[in-house]
Structure formats: structure tokens, C-alpha cells
Design an enzyme around this catalytic site. Structure first.
Site, PDB file in Angstrom:
ATOM      1  N   SER A 210      15.471 -28.534 -51.343  1.00  0.00           N
ATOM      2  CA  SER A 210      15.049 -27.138 -51.367  1.00  0.00           C
ATOM      3  C   SER A 210      13.858 -26.946 -50.437  1.00  0.00           C
ATOM      4  O   SER A 210      13.584 -27.783 -49.568  1.00  0.00           O
ATOM      5  CB  SER A 210      14.703 -26.712 -52.806  1.00  0.00           C
ATOM      6  N   ASN A 211      13.135 -25.825 -50.608  1.00  0.00           N
ATOM      7  CA  ASN A 211      11.942 -25.528 -49.810  1.00  0.00           C
ATOM      8  C   ASN A 211      10.910 -24.852 -50.692  1.00  0.00           C
ATOM      9  O   ASN A 211      11.114 -24.692 -51.897  1.00  0.00           O
ATOM     10  CB  ASN A 211      12.310 -24.670 -48.590  1.00  0.00           C
ATOM     11  N   HIS A 212       9.806 -24.424 -50.104  1.00  0.00           N
ATOM     12  CA  HIS A 212       8.674 -23.918 -50.888  1.00  0.00           C
ATOM     13  C   HIS A 212       8.713 -22.401 -51.126  1.00  0.00           C
ATOM     14  O   HIS A 212       7.749 -21.839 -51.647  1.00  0.00           O
ATOM     15  CB  HIS A 212       7.358 -24.271 -50.203  1.00  0.00           C
TER      16      HIS A 212
END
Length: 409
Positions: A210-212
Site C-alpha cells: 500500500s502507500n501512505h
């Protein structure tokens, strides 16, 4: 600025057990910057004291044509002219009947008949009273007069029964007013499709790539357009954020493929599509169906490209549709954003850089540069994300204004 700032709100409180919620409603309106004048029926004072509402509104509460203590006449005509909106919440069956039949026998009903402003009525009563043909007829009559009805909701009632009749929550009433005062003719009824948040690409049943992204920017944009009167569909990746407005149609997704499918399904009927989500560019090619055990010193995952949502929809875009994309960059920002703008057939690209303090993922602020298809550049200072959303709304609304048919002379 909040659309209720400096708006003058007459709040009518009638005799219902739900009158206790008027305290929170007054508090929320005052917090939003509104001036609130409370008018109560005599029966309402048995459920909540005028002192409570006077303290919260910072104005004396009015309940009679002539004040007992001073002999002052409470001029219902002047009150009706003073207000930007009259809100009757809760509106009991008796008060609805008074307003529907012009039975002007108390101050609140006189104020209602004198009001020159929009009127909002939020019914509250037991379910059999709410469903009774007389009440249904009164509500229909009030709608036919141009009044706005904030429907009662389903839930547990004071009688112990469960059904329709609960007063709409104060937050819902305030949102209804915000939408009313924020409405923009060029956006009312337009279909706005927005993506927000991250995606999660499964490695195995317990792990993902995923990412932030938190979704804060996309949710702020959705809120701005909903308040302006647009029909908003929000396709949201995994996020802790609550839907900012109950008028928003929210579709929850997890993976990039799910986000693509939901967005593609909604795209044909969208007037404007705003692709704000941070969609994963790659996903594990072969996610495991069981948890992968930690055995080897090194572990490699084969990744495959996800569908490019912006490019796919951009290729399908009709001349009557508008699309806005986002580019979060770390280097060669302007060149990379321009390449994305033209390559994906967007009408605007919103550029922000992780090198700008206070911009990017997780912050309550953002600093953006908006570039149009014609490469017209709008640069903005660091702002709260709700203010950034208003800037983007203005840019899109101005474009839609040019497409509106001319007014009849």
C-alpha cells in the site's frame, strides 16, 4: 469560509421529547458562525429550559407575543424579515398542523407565516403519528408551499417502539443548511465522481502492499461538491475517515482492480471525474491463499502492473465530460505533471510535491499547482485541505459556467 458564517437562523422548537436535541443544534450553528434566535412554543419549555438555549445562543429565547417580564412585543413580522432561514426542529405533529393550515395561535406559527426566507421543518413524533394520513397530508401541503422537509429517521422512539419518527440528527440538519447556502447553480444536479484514499494489494491473507495516503484530500473535495448541490459518488479506498456528508454516495473498495471497476462503472454518467486516489501501480502477481511463513533470509514478490485508471477513462472520455487528475511528485515536478496531463487526456492536473513542507500524505494542509489542458497555471499557497477543495471546486465550476445555456431575457 463556512457557508453558515454570519447567517441569521431562526430556530423554532416545538413540544417534543426530541426538543433536548435543540441544545446541540444551537451549539453547532453558533460554532459554524451563525447568529441564532430561538423561538419556542409553550409546550417546548416543558422539555428543555429557555435558559439553556438562551445561554447557548447568547440571545433571549422568545415564546410569547408579549414578554411577561418586560411587556415587550416580540414582533413576528420583524423576526420573519430578519432571518436568512427558519428551521423548526423538532416540528411536532401539532406545529406541522398549525403551519399547514395557517392556524396562527402562537408566536412560532406567526413567525412561520411571516417568514420571507427559506423554511426547513424537521418532524419528530411517534411512528403512528408520523404515518397518520393527517400528518402525511400536512407534510405534503408544506412541501407544496416550497418548504424544505428534513425527513424523520428510523430508530428507537421515546415510546419504546422502533420505526420512523426520530428527529434527524443535529449534524444532519446543519449539513442540510450548509448545502442550501453553498449551492452553486452551475453544480446543482451535476454528477461528480471522486476517488480517494489508498489501495491495498494483497500479498497473502494478512499482508498487503500500500502507500501512505489517508484520503483526507479526496474526502474534502467530495464534501465541497456535495455542499454545492452536486450529486457526488465517492469511491474510497481503505481509510478511517467517515463520509463527510450524508448526501454523498460512498463505494468502499480495497484493491486497485476494485477501484478501477467501481470507477469505470460510474464514469459514463459522470459530468466531472476527479481522480485523487493514490492507486497502486503494481500488485502481487500471485497472492498466496495462506499466510507466508518467514523461512528464507530473502523473499521476493513478483509484481504486475495494475490498470491505469486515468489513462483508461481518459481514452473513453466524451467531449461533454471533464476530468481532473493528481500528480504527487518528488522531482521534475512540472515536466512529469504535464506529461501525465496530456498522456491521459485530462482537463486539469493538480500537482503537489513531497518537497513542500505541509503538503502530501497525512497532512491537514496541502500546497497545489493546477495546470489546465491549455497549460494555464494556477499556483496556490499552503492551505487547509478544505480550502484547497474550494479552490478546485471554483476552477471546475467556472469551466461548467461556460457550458450553461444563456438565460432567457
Amino acid at each position: 469560509m463556512n457557508s453558515l458564517h454570519k447567517k441569521r437562523i431562526l430556530l423554532g422548537v416545538s413540544g417534543s421529547i426530541a426538543a433536548y436535541k435543540a441544545a446541540l443544534l444551537v451549539r453547532l450553528l453558533v460554532k459554524a458562525g451563525a447568529e441564532v434566535q430561538v423561538v419556542m412554543t409553550e409546550s417546548a419549555t416543558a422539555f428543555i429550559t429557555p435558559l439553556t438555549l438562551a445561554t447557548l445562543s447568547k440571545r433571549p429565547v422568545l415564546s410569547r407575543f408579549v414578554a411577561d417580564d418586560t411587556g415587550t412585543w416580540n414582533n413576528h413580522v420583524e423576526l420573519g424579515l430578519w432571518a436568512d432561514a427558519l428551521v423548526i426542529a423538532p416540528a411536532s405533529a401539532r406545529t406541522l398542523a398549525r403551519c399547514a393550515t395557517a392556524l396562527c395561535d402562537d408566536l412560532l406559527s406567526a413567525v412561520y407565516l411571516s417568514a420571507k426566507c427559506p423554511v426547513f421543518l424537521a418532524p419528530a413524533m411517534d411512528l403512528d403519528m408520523y404515518r397518520h394520513p393527517a400528518t402525511v397530508d400536512n407534510l405534503n401541503r408544506l412541501r407544496s408551499f416550497g418548504n424544505h422537509i428534513i425527513d424523520a429517521t428510523h430508530g428507537e422512539l421515546a415510546s419504546g417502539l422502533v420505526g420512523e419518527g426520530r428527529l434527524a440528527e443535529p449534524e444532519t440538519i446543519v449539513q442540510t443548511l450548509e448545502r442550501h447556502f453553498s449551492r452553486r447553480p452551475e453544480l446543482v444536479g451535476k454528477s461528480i465522481l471522486i476517488t480517494a484514499g489508498p489501495t491495498q494489494e494483497p500479498i497473502d491473507p494478512v499482508r498487503y502492499v500500500s502507500n501512505h495516503s489517508t484520503g483526507k484530500m479526496g474526502f474534502a473535495i467530495a464534501h465541497a461538491f456535495a455542499r454545492a448541490g452536486a450529486n457526488v459518488t465517492l469511491v474510497a479506498g481503505p481509510t478511517y475517515l467517515a463520509t463527510p456528508d450524508e448526501a454523498i454516495r460512498r463505494i468502499n473498495v480495497r484493491s486497485a482492480q476494485e477501484m478501477f471497476q467501481s470507477t469505470a462503472d460510474a464514469f459514463p454518467t459522470a459530468d466531472v471525474t476527479i481522480l485523487n486516489a493514490a492507486v497502486a501501480d503494481y500488485t502481487p502477481a500471485y497472492p498466496a491463499d495462506k499466510k507466508i511463513k518467514k523461512n528464507d533470509a530473502q523473499f521476493a514478490i513478483e509484481l504486475t502492473k495494475t490498470v491505469d485508471i486515468a489513462a483508461t477513462l481518459g481514452a473513453q472520455k466524451r467531449p461533454d465530460q471533464l476530468m481532473m487528475g493528481f500528480a504527487l511528485e518528488t522531482d521534475n515536478e512540472r515536466a512529469n505533471a504535464l506529461g501525465k496531463l496530456h498522456r491521459k487526456n485530462l482537463d486539469w492536473i493538480v500537482l503537489n510535491s513531497l518537497r513542500d513542507s505541509g503538503a502530501g500524505f497525512g497532512h491537514d494542509t496541502n500546497k497545489i499547482t493546477v495546470i489546465s489542458r491549455q497549460e494555464i497555471v494556477h499556483e496556490f499557497d499552503l492551505k487547509r485541505k478544505d480550502e484547497v477543495a474550494d479552490d478546485l471546486l471554483t476552477i471546475i465550476a467556472e469551466q461548467l459556467m461556460t457550458k450553461l445555456p444563456p438565460k432567457n431575457e
